[in-house]
Design a protein around this motif. Structure first.
Motif, PDB file in Angstrom:
ATOM      1  N   PHE A 174       0.932  -1.168  -0.108  1.00 15.53           N
ATOM      2  CA  PHE A 174      -0.098   0.146   0.067  1.00 15.53           C
ATOM      3  C   PHE A 174       0.993   1.256   0.011  1.00 15.53           C
ATOM      4  CE2 PHE A 174      -2.262   3.222   2.667  1.00 15.53           C
ATOM      5  CZ  PHE A 174      -3.007   3.742   1.679  1.00 15.53           C
ATOM      6  N   LEU A 175       1.881   1.377   0.933  1.00 14.76           N
ATOM      7  CA  LEU A 175       2.515   2.614   1.085  1.00 14.76           C
ATOM      8  C   LEU A 175       3.503   2.807   0.084  1.00 14.76           C
ATOM      9  CD1 LEU A 175       2.876   2.949   4.834  1.00 14.76           C
ATOM     10  CD2 LEU A 175       1.366   4.135   3.416  1.00 14.76           C
ATOM     11  N   GLN A 176       4.308   1.584  -0.208  1.00 16.72           N
ATOM     12  CA  GLN A 176       5.506   1.691  -1.132  1.00 16.72           C
ATOM     13  C   GLN A 176       5.102   1.586  -2.568  1.00 16.72           C
ATOM     14  OE1 GLN A 176       8.443   2.469  -0.157  1.00 16.72           O
ATOM     15  NE2 GLN A 176       7.834   2.627   1.932  1.00 16.72           N
ATOM     16  N   LEU A 177       4.211   0.477  -2.945  1.00 14.12           N
ATOM     17  CA  LEU A 177       4.106   0.038  -4.425  1.00 14.12           C
ATOM     18  C   LEU A 177       2.672   0.769  -4.832  1.00 14.12           C
ATOM     19  CD1 LEU A 177       4.943  -3.690  -4.738  1.00 14.12           C
ATOM     20  CD2 LEU A 177       6.245  -1.823  -5.055  1.00 14.12           C
ATOM     21  N   ARG A 178       1.850   0.936  -3.884  1.00 11.84           N
ATOM     22  CA  ARG A 178       0.500   1.564  -4.213  1.00 11.84           C
ATOM     23  C   ARG A 178      -0.376   0.657  -5.066  1.00 11.84           C
ATOM     24  NH1 ARG A 178      -1.093   5.708  -0.810  1.00 11.84           N
ATOM     25  NH2 ARG A 178       0.683   7.041  -0.303  1.00 11.84           N
ATOM     26  N   ILE A 179      -0.271  -0.789  -4.980  1.00 12.50           N
ATOM     27  CA  ILE A 179      -1.042  -1.499  -5.909  1.00 12.50           C
ATOM     28  C   ILE A 179      -2.257  -2.252  -5.025  1.00 12.50           C
ATOM     29  CG2 ILE A 179       1.140  -2.139  -6.972  1.00 12.50           C
ATOM     30  CD1 ILE A 179       1.229  -4.770  -5.733  1.00 12.50           C
ATOM     31  N   ALA A 180      -2.525  -1.831  -3.970  1.00 13.30           N
ATOM     32  CA  ALA A 180      -3.859  -2.448  -3.082  1.00 13.30           C
ATOM     33  C   ALA A 180      -4.198  -1.261  -2.187  1.00 13.30           C
ATOM     34  CB  ALA A 180      -3.368  -3.787  -2.655  1.00 13.30           C
ATOM     35  N   PRO A 181      -5.540  -1.295  -2.048  1.00 12.96           N
ATOM     36  CA  PRO A 181      -5.893  -0.446  -1.121  1.00 12.96           C
ATOM     37  C   PRO A 181      -5.426  -0.863   0.367  1.00 12.96           C
ATOM     38  CG  PRO A 181      -7.838  -1.104  -2.557  1.00 12.96           C
ATOM     39  CD  PRO A 181      -6.430  -1.930  -2.805  1.00 12.96           C
ATOM     40  N   GLY A 182      -5.116   0.034   1.236  1.00 13.02           N
ATOM     41  CA  GLY A 182      -4.772  -0.363   2.691  1.00 13.02           C
ATOM     42  C   GLY A 182      -5.503  -0.176   3.773  1.00 13.02           C
ATOM     43  N   SER A 183      -6.915   0.349   3.489  1.00 14.08           N
ATOM     44  CA  SER A 183      -7.836   0.520   4.892  1.00 14.08           C
ATOM     45  C   SER A 183      -8.965   0.650   4.520  1.00 14.08           C
ATOM     46  CB  SER A 183      -7.244   1.709   5.793  1.00 14.08           C
ATOM     47  OG  SER A 183      -7.426   2.828   4.769  1.00 14.08           O
ATOM     48  N   GLY A 184     -10.002  -0.143   5.395  1.00 10.11           N
ATOM     49  CA  GLY A 184     -11.400   0.246   5.041  1.00 10.11           C
ATOM     50  C   GLY A 184     -11.883  -1.046   4.108  1.00 10.11           C
ATOM     51  N   ARG A 185     -13.266  -0.838   4.080  1.00 13.62           N
ATOM     52  CA  ARG A 185     -13.865  -1.683   3.280  1.00 13.62           C
ATOM     53  C   ARG A 185     -14.267  -1.295   2.025  1.00 13.62           C
ATOM     54  NH1 ARG A 185     -18.997  -4.579   6.096  1.00 13.62           N
ATOM     55  NH2 ARG A 185     -18.611  -6.084   4.275  1.00 13.62           N
ATOM     56  N   LEU A 186     -14.040   0.021   1.781  1.00 11.75           N
ATOM     57  CA  LEU A 186     -14.497   0.905   0.371  1.00 11.75           C
ATOM     58  C   LEU A 186     -13.726   1.922   0.490  1.00 11.75           C
ATOM     59  CD1 LEU A 186     -18.381   0.624  -0.144  1.00 11.75           C
ATOM     60  CD2 LEU A 186     -16.595  -0.746  -1.625  1.00 11.75           C
ATOM     61  N   SER A 187     -13.484   2.416  -0.794  1.00 10.26           N
ATOM     62  CA  SER A 187     -12.844   3.846  -1.087  1.00 10.26           C
ATOM     63  C   SER A 187     -13.741   4.970  -0.454  1.00 10.26           C
ATOM     64  CB  SER A 187     -12.464   4.111  -2.621  1.00 10.26           C
ATOM     65  OG  SER A 187     -11.442   3.047  -2.943  1.00 10.26           O
ATOM     66  N   PRO A 188     -13.102   5.962  -0.068  1.00  3.28           N
ATOM     67  CA  PRO A 188     -13.981   7.101   0.474  1.00  3.28           C
ATOM     68  C   PRO A 188     -15.242   7.660  -0.274  1.00  3.28           C
ATOM     69  CG  PRO A 188     -11.812   7.457   1.322  1.00  3.28           C
ATOM     70  CD  PRO A 188     -11.939   6.387   0.511  1.00  3.28           C
ATOM     71  N   ALA A 189     -14.850   7.796  -1.457  1.00  8.36           N
ATOM     72  CA  ALA A 189     -15.733   8.383  -2.663  1.00  8.36           C
ATOM     73  C   ALA A 189     -16.911   7.517  -2.770  1.00  8.36           C
ATOM     74  CB  ALA A 189     -14.811   8.641  -3.928  1.00  8.36           C
ATOM     75  N   LEU A 190     -17.035   6.232  -2.487  1.00 12.84           N
ATOM     76  CA  LEU A 190     -17.866   5.523  -2.778  1.00 12.84           C
ATOM     77  C   LEU A 190     -18.791   5.161  -1.598  1.00 12.84           C
ATOM     78  CD1 LEU A 190     -16.111   2.556  -4.819  1.00 12.84           C
ATOM     79  CD2 LEU A 190     -17.496   4.618  -5.639  1.00 12.84           C
ATOM     80  N   ALA A 191     -20.086   4.872  -1.720  1.00 10.92           N
ATOM     81  CA  ALA A 191     -21.302   4.653  -0.714  1.00 10.92           C
ATOM     82  C   ALA A 191     -21.202   3.255  -0.564  1.00 10.92           C
ATOM     83  CB  ALA A 191     -22.549   5.469  -0.880  1.00 10.92           C
TER      84      ALA A 191
END
Length: 353
Positions: A174-191
């Protein structure tokens, strides 16, 4: 002469499988009753002042407020009376009010449990598929280089602490490669999708929200990977041992002497013969995944049962702690009952014992 409904009922009542299941069900009910006693007793033995934690320092310094709180919650009653009230509430679906969220514990758990079940279910499916394949391969290739590689891989999976693997995965993917989400069940922009099952992947599919589905699936990747690594190592070793025992059985040698192909021998006879010990460890592993994801959920900010248990314990939310304990007990009893049921179906000797 055809079977009448009455004759069918008599046959069912005498069926060894029905009797076996009734005995297991009665045992599960008794154990569930014991779980309620243990969770209630432990919650009342916890050191600290839950009243002060619930009211806060200012309100807790007011004797009238404290007395009103005690009267309202029935805390002035003897423990047996409080336990009877607690059991009466459970029969009505009332698990109390959370001191931390001020919401019914049942409502809080209805949100947390599906989140944990979603990652645990996917993790056990992935682990079972890979573990059976690798364990069977290692058993068939016993002593060869592929067997040694599989054993080393399973040992690595068992040796790496899960919480450490979670931290490494979060930092690297998540922090280095940025190829997978790192927290939560959904991105903040999605309901979140409309709730049907509580599983975001399933609910988004049922509602036709493909973007939400792919996002929810991406958020499952890292937690499932971390949880699966240990379980794959565990299942691989058990499958290898169980398959090796069956491979030496007379009926397998006879099948091999008659020229049965390897896949037919494996899926038709060997895995079936090795299924009972594998089933046992799968049940235990699934129960552990459902109840032991506290650290993984904390690392990935996953709002599941583990996070709820941690927050309830650190804030002395005793109704929340008892609710989590009861859910964990029900999970283990349900899984054990399902395993016992499959035992009876797969092995006639079990239901006749």
């Amino acid at each position: 002469m055809g079977n009448t409904p009455r004759a069918t009922r008599r046959y069912s009542a005498r069926s060894p499988l029905v009797g076996y299941l009734l005995r297991r069900l009665g045992t599960s009910v008794l154990l569930l009753f014991g779980v309620t006693i243990v969770t209630f007793a432990l919650a009342n033995l916890v050191p600290g002042d839950p009243i002060a934690a619930a009211l806060g320092e200012g309100a807790a310094s007011n004797p009238a407020t404290v007395e009103a709180y005690i009267q309202e919650r029935g805390l002035d009653q003897p423990l047996p009376v409080q336990y009877a009230t607690y059991i009466g509430g459970l029969f009505q679906g009332d698990m109390g009010i959370s001191l931390r969220t001020t919401q019914p514990v049942a409502d809080d758990l209805a949100k947390a449990v599906p989140a944990t079940v979603e990652i645990a279910l996917l993790a056990i499916i992935v682990s079972l598929g890979i573990g059976v394949a690798l364990g069977s391969l290692a058993a068939y290739r016993r002593g060869k280089i592929s067997d040694q590689l599989v054993r080393v891989f399973s040992l690595i999976g068992l040796s790496i602490p899960t919480f450490w693997m979670a931290l490494v995965s979060f930092n690297f993917f998540f922090l280095q490669l940025r190829i997978a989400p790192g927290s939560g069940r959904l991105s903040p922009a999605l309901a979140p999708p409309p709730t049907v099952t509580g599983f975001y992947t399933v609910d988004s599919l049922l509602d036709g929200q493909w973007v939400t589905f792919t996002d929810a699936l991406a958020h499952l990747m890292l937690p499932v990977f971390v949880l699966s690594l240990f379980t794959i190592g565990l299942l691989t070793r058990f499958v290898r041992t169980s398959v090796l025992e069956v491979l030496d059985a007379d009926y397998v040698r006879a099948g091999r002497a008659k020229g049965l192909s390897g896949p037919r021998l494996l899926f038709g006879y060997v895995l079936r013969g090795a299924s009972l010990p594998i089933l046992t460890i799968v049940g235990l592993a699934f129960g552990t995944l459902l109840s032991g994801t506290v650290l993984v959920e904390a690392v990935f900010a996953w709002p599941g049962l583990g996070s709820y248990a941690y927050n309830s314990a650190t804030s002395l939310d005793l109704p929340g702690v008892m609710g989590v304990g009861l859910v964990v007990g029900v999970v283990y009893l349900s899984i054990n009952f399902a395993v016992d049921l499959l035992y009876g179906v797969l092995d006639p000797r079990v239901r006749l014992a």
